[in-house]
Every structure is written in structure tokens, then in C-alpha cells.
Design a protein around this motif. Structure first.
Motif, mmCIF file in Angstrom:
data_model
loop_
_atom_site.group_PDB
_atom_site.id
_atom_site.type_symbol
_atom_site.label_atom_id
_atom_site.label_comp_id
_atom_site.label_asym_id
_atom_site.label_seq_id
_atom_site.Cartn_x
_atom_site.Cartn_y
_atom_site.Cartn_z
ATOM 1 N N LEU A 245 0.832 -1.188 0.000
ATOM 2 C CA LEU A 245 0.000 0.000 0.000
ATOM 3 C C LEU A 245 0.876 1.251 0.000
ATOM 4 C CD1 LEU A 245 -3.266 0.718 1.768
ATOM 5 C CD2 LEU A 245 -1.374 2.226 2.275
ATOM 6 N N ALA A 246 1.925 1.209 0.803
ATOM 7 C CA ALA A 246 2.843 2.345 0.877
ATOM 8 C C ALA A 246 3.549 2.558 -0.463
ATOM 9 C CB ALA A 246 3.870 2.124 1.981
ATOM 10 N N TYR B 58 -1.060 7.200 4.155
ATOM 11 C CA TYR B 58 -0.819 6.918 2.737
ATOM 12 C C TYR B 58 -2.151 6.776 2.005
ATOM 13 C CZ TYR B 58 4.234 6.003 2.387
ATOM 14 O OH TYR B 58 5.606 6.116 2.327
ATOM 15 N N ALA B 59 -3.076 6.029 2.642
ATOM 16 C CA ALA B 59 -4.363 5.785 2.001
ATOM 17 C C ALA B 59 -5.136 7.089 1.877
ATOM 18 C CB ALA B 59 -5.163 4.757 2.808
ATOM 19 N N ILE C 62 -6.471 -0.745 -1.008
ATOM 20 C CA ILE C 62 -6.852 -0.288 0.333
ATOM 21 C C ILE C 62 -7.864 -1.227 0.982
ATOM 22 C CG2 ILE C 62 -7.928 1.558 1.671
ATOM 23 C CD1 ILE C 62 -6.728 3.568 -0.302
ATOM 24 N N PRO C 63 -8.976 -1.542 0.329
ATOM 25 C CA PRO C 63 -9.963 -2.411 0.976
ATOM 26 C C PRO C 63 -9.411 -3.779 1.360
ATOM 27 C CG PRO C 63 -10.927 -1.392 -0.964
ATOM 28 C CD PRO C 63 -9.465 -1.061 -0.986
ATOM 29 N N SER C 64 -8.648 -4.419 0.489
ATOM 30 C CA SER C 64 -8.230 -5.782 0.859
ATOM 31 C C SER C 64 -7.281 -5.747 2.044
ATOM 32 C CB SER C 64 -7.628 -6.536 -0.328
ATOM 33 O OG SER C 64 -6.435 -5.945 -0.720
ATOM 34 N N LYS D 94 -7.190 1.233 -8.933
ATOM 35 C CA LYS D 94 -6.755 -0.021 -8.283
ATOM 36 C C LYS D 94 -6.535 0.222 -6.787
ATOM 37 C CE LYS D 94 -3.199 -3.582 -8.177
ATOM 38 N NZ LYS D 94 -1.968 -3.502 -7.435
ATOM 39 N N TYR D 95 -5.907 1.365 -6.490
ATOM 40 C CA TYR D 95 -5.580 1.708 -5.107
ATOM 41 C C TYR D 95 -6.840 1.780 -4.255
ATOM 42 C CZ TYR D 95 -2.598 4.107 -1.635
ATOM 43 O OH TYR D 95 -1.875 4.450 -0.532
#
Lengths: 229, 204
Positions: free
Chosen positions: B98-99, B161-162, B126-128, B120-121
Motif C-alpha cells: 500500500l505504501a 498513505y491511504a 486499500i480495501p483488501s 486499483k488503489y
């Protein structure tokens, strides 16, 4: 047999039996039960397999065939993970580092271990860049990445690793997991004549890794996989 | 001062380390290089990258997660043995993608690529991750065991980050109540609150 002799024989057997029982119990307490879960390829599972092989430690080398069925049970839906006495450790480098530090393939203290892990981090970073370049579909981007790799990233890391060599291996005359990791990432790159000439000491380390009896044996007996990575 | 941390003038991949220092109340020299200075400093770093942690004896440790782990384990923010510490590290390892994607998004200049990456992000990455982290956190309120570890501080960074790319920062954690509580818990810690208030305000 007369009762006293019978008793003596019985008690000798009893003490031998309980001694071997204790030894087994102690052995089982001392040696964790390991299961490495990964696909049937080398890629990100191979470093941990190399560490187990070199350390001479038994483990279950579980290779997933039905990923769809197994994915929900993987800690983060990803592989590899390492099961240690029922606990689960996610991530290829984390797993390799745990086994290496537990079984004599790392440093003498937390600072040395961190320094080694830092070097492996740089090696893993390079491998990511290498694969990003390899799998880049856009021609222009690929050319740019290849140029960067050949002119900047490869010389930088090989130079640093070459300078580090402190004996037969990176840290002296005994191998560590960093040598094994470097072998897996750089073995092909190092076959280039120019690389051999410019980074001779480091290429020497890779040869030493290849000649380690346990590593040789593992590479001969490991499953042949469809993918060459 | 025993420690020097070298990084760019930003949060990036050094901020989790700074959170650990802050939480533990450990002093360090927070060296920040601007882009123009970097070419001159690059050769001094073990592998030409930052962050790097310099110890009292001059030893330089590279790798943001390696450094965070070293400090986390040294200052009581980890487990009781090697396997527990590896479990904790595995949780943080899962946040690395994620980072990385967040960082790549920040620097991507091609509009079409950026749009695809962002989709995609937001829809997958993020969700997974947050789904799994929320599950871990739901038991005792922490990502591992029943106490705060460096993984919880790393999560705060992952949340930043998210939220940097999310259209509605405050709503991201609505679907993940345990993580929402964890985020507040971290931010309400006196030392963390002070650091967040006083740290340099930077673009990344």
C-alpha cells in the motif's frame, strides 16, 4: 530370573526408556515445527528454502496447487507465509530472517541482525526494480527502465556488495542468509563477463554459495518447476 | 544524541520511524535533505537510499521497515520472542504494498496511468488490506496481541498513505470500525499528538 535381578533389569530399561523419552521431548521443545506455504515455484519462496537447506533444519515444503481454495486462509491473502508451531509469519523476507536468526545464519546480536536485514532490503529492492523492468509492457518505459538498471542500479548495488566482501562470504568465512539472498537475486546477472571482471570478489561469493554442500544438494533435489523463476 | 535519522524533508517512508521515536520518547537527530542536496549525500548512504538510521558507533542501518522493527523491538513495542516479533513484522510487511503504490501514485505524471493506478488503489489495494487489518484488530483493539506494538504505529502511517489519495479522508475507516478506533487511540497518545502537531508540514 530371580526377583532381584529381574527388578534390576526392569529398572535399567525403565531409566533408559525415560531418558530417551526426555531427550525426544527436549528435542521437540527445542526444534519448532515449520511449514512453508508457497506456490510450486522458486521466486519468493526459495530464499527461505535455501535458509532451511543450509541450516539443515527440517520443514514441510508445502506447495499450493488450489490457490483459490487456500487464499482465504492465508494471513493476508498472499504467499509465502511460514507456520511455526501453529503461529503464522507472513512475508518472504520476514520468514527467511526468522529461520536464519534462529539457526545460525545471521549475526551475533540485534544490531548485526538489523544491519544484515538492511542489506537484504536493498537486495530485495533491486530485485523489484529488475522485475519491474522485465515485465514492463510499454516499450518506451521499458527502454528507460533498462537504461536506469544497467547504468545506475546494477553498478551501485554490485559495487557496494563487492566492497563488503569480508572473506569467502560477505561477512567472513561463514555464510549468512544475505549471501543466500544475493545468490538468488544476482546469480544470472553475475554470469556476464563484464560483471565477473568488475565485481570479482562478489562473484566469488556467489560461487562459494553454489558450492556449499547443503545448497548443492538442495538444488539437485528440489522440485523442477514450470517457471524458471 | 545516540541516533541520527537521514531522510528527505517529508514523511514518506521515514514517518513510521519518527512515530516510533515519538511514542517511545527517544531523542534523535531528524536530518532532512532537500532534493538539491541529495546527490551530494547519496554516496554516504549504505545503498544510495534513505531512510538510514545511524547508531551511536557510526553504524548505518538502511531499510525503513528494518529500522522501524529494530527500534520497535528495542523500545518495548514488540513481542516476547523471535516468532512473536516475526508475526508482528509480517503484519507490517503486508502494509508495504500500500505504501509503495501510494508513493508511486504521488510521483506518477502520466494522467492515464495515474487514473488506472488510483482506481486499483481505491477499489482493491486499500480495501483488501484494511479488511484483513480490521479483522486482526477486532479482537483486542490492537493489530497483534493485546498491546500496542510498532505495527499499530506503522498502521497509522499506512492510513496516512491511504488518505493522501482518497477523496474523503475521514470516511475511509467508516467500514473498518476497529481500525477507526485504533487510529484515534494512536493519535490521542500524548507523545504522538505532540509530534503530529509539531512536525514539519510537508508535501509528502
Amino acid at each position: 530370573l530371580a526377583p532381584p535381578t529381574n527388578c534390576i533389569i526392569k529398572s535399567i530399561f525403565a531409566s533408559l526408556f525415560s531418558a530417551s523419552c526426555s531427550a525426544t521431548v527436549l528435542k521437540n521443545i527445542a526444534m519448532p515445527s515449520y511449514k512453508l506455504v508457497y506456490f510450486n515455484i522458486r521466486a519468493r519462496g526459495e530464499l527461505t528454502r535455501f535458509v532451511f537447506a543450509q541450516a539443515g533444519v527440517e520443514y514441510e515444503d508445502y506447495r499450493v496447487s488450489d490457490w483459490a481454495a487456500e487464499k482465504p486462509t492465508a494471513p493476508f491473502g498472499t504467499l509465502p507465509y511460514l507456520e511455526v508451531d501453529g503461529k503464522r509469519v507472513s512475508g518472504s523476507t520476514v520468514a527467511a530472517r526468522l529461520v536464519a536468526e534462529k539457526h545460525g545464519l545471521a549475526g551475533k546480536n540485534d544490531v548485526e541482525n538489523a544491519a544484515m536485514a538492511g542489506v537484504m532490503d536493498a537486495v530485495a529492492d533491486y530485485q523489484t526494480k529488475f522485475f519491474e523492468c522485465l515485465f514492463e509492457k510499454d516499450e518506451a518505459k521499458k527502454a528507460e527502465k533498462t537504461k536506469d538498471l544497467n547504468e545506475k542500479h546494477t553498478p551501485l548495488i554490485l559495487g557496494k556488495l563487492n566492497d563488503m566482501v569480508a572473506g569467502k562470504f560477505l561477512y567472513g568465512d561463514s555464510p549468512t542468509w544475505v549471501d543466500l539472498g544475493a545468490y538468488l537475486v544476482f546469480n544470472d546477472v553475475a554470469k556476464d563477463d563484464n560483471i565477473q571482471k568488475t565485481y570479482g570478489k562478489f562473484c566469488g561469493v556467489l560461487k562459494e554459495v553454489e558450492n556449499l554442500p547443503n545448497i548443492k544438494a538442495w538444488m539437485e533435489k528440489r522440485p523442477k518447476t514450470d517457471m524458471d523463476i | 544524541m545516540s541516533y541520527t535519522l537521514y531522510y528527505f524533508n517529508g514523511r514518506g517512508s521515514a514517518e513510521a520511524i519518527r512515530l516510533i521515536f515519538a511514542y517511545a520518547g527517544v531523542e534523535y537527530k531528524d536530518v532532512r535533505y532537500e532534493q538539491e542536496e541529495w546527490p551530494k549525500q547519496k554516496p554516504k548512504m549504505p545503498f544510495g537510499k534513505m531512510p538510514v538510521l545511524e547508531l551511536a558507533d557510526g553504524k548505518m542501518i538502511p531499510g525503513s521497515m528494518v529500522i522501524a522493527r529494530y527500534l520497535g523491538e528495542k523500545y518495548g513495542l514488540a513481542g516476547a520472542d523471535a516468532v512473536e516479533n516475526a508475526e508482528i513484522c509480517g503484519i507490517v510487511d503486508a502494509m508495504v504494498d500500500l505504501a509503495k503504490e501510494g508513493g508511486a501514485l504521488f510521483f506518477e505524471e502520466d494522467k492515464d496511468r495515474k487514473e488506472k493506478m488510483l482506481k486499483k488503489y481505491l477499489d482493491t489495494t486499500i480495501p483488501s488490506l484494511f479488511d484483513k487489518l480490521n479483522q486482526l484488530c477486532s479482537k483486542d483493539g490492537y493489530l497483534w496481541g493485546s498491546k500496542l506494538t510498532w505495527a499499530d504505529l506503522a498502521f497509522h502511517r499506512a492510513f496516512e498513505y491511504a488518505s493522501a489519495h482518497h477523496p474523503d479522508k475521514e470516511a475511509i475507516l467508516d467500514k473498518y470500525p476497529a481500525l477507526k478506533t485504533l487510529r484515534s487511540l494512536v493519535e490521542q497518545n500524548e507523545n504522538i499528538a505532540k509530534w503530529i502537531k509539531e512536525r514539519p508540514k510537508t508535501k509528502f
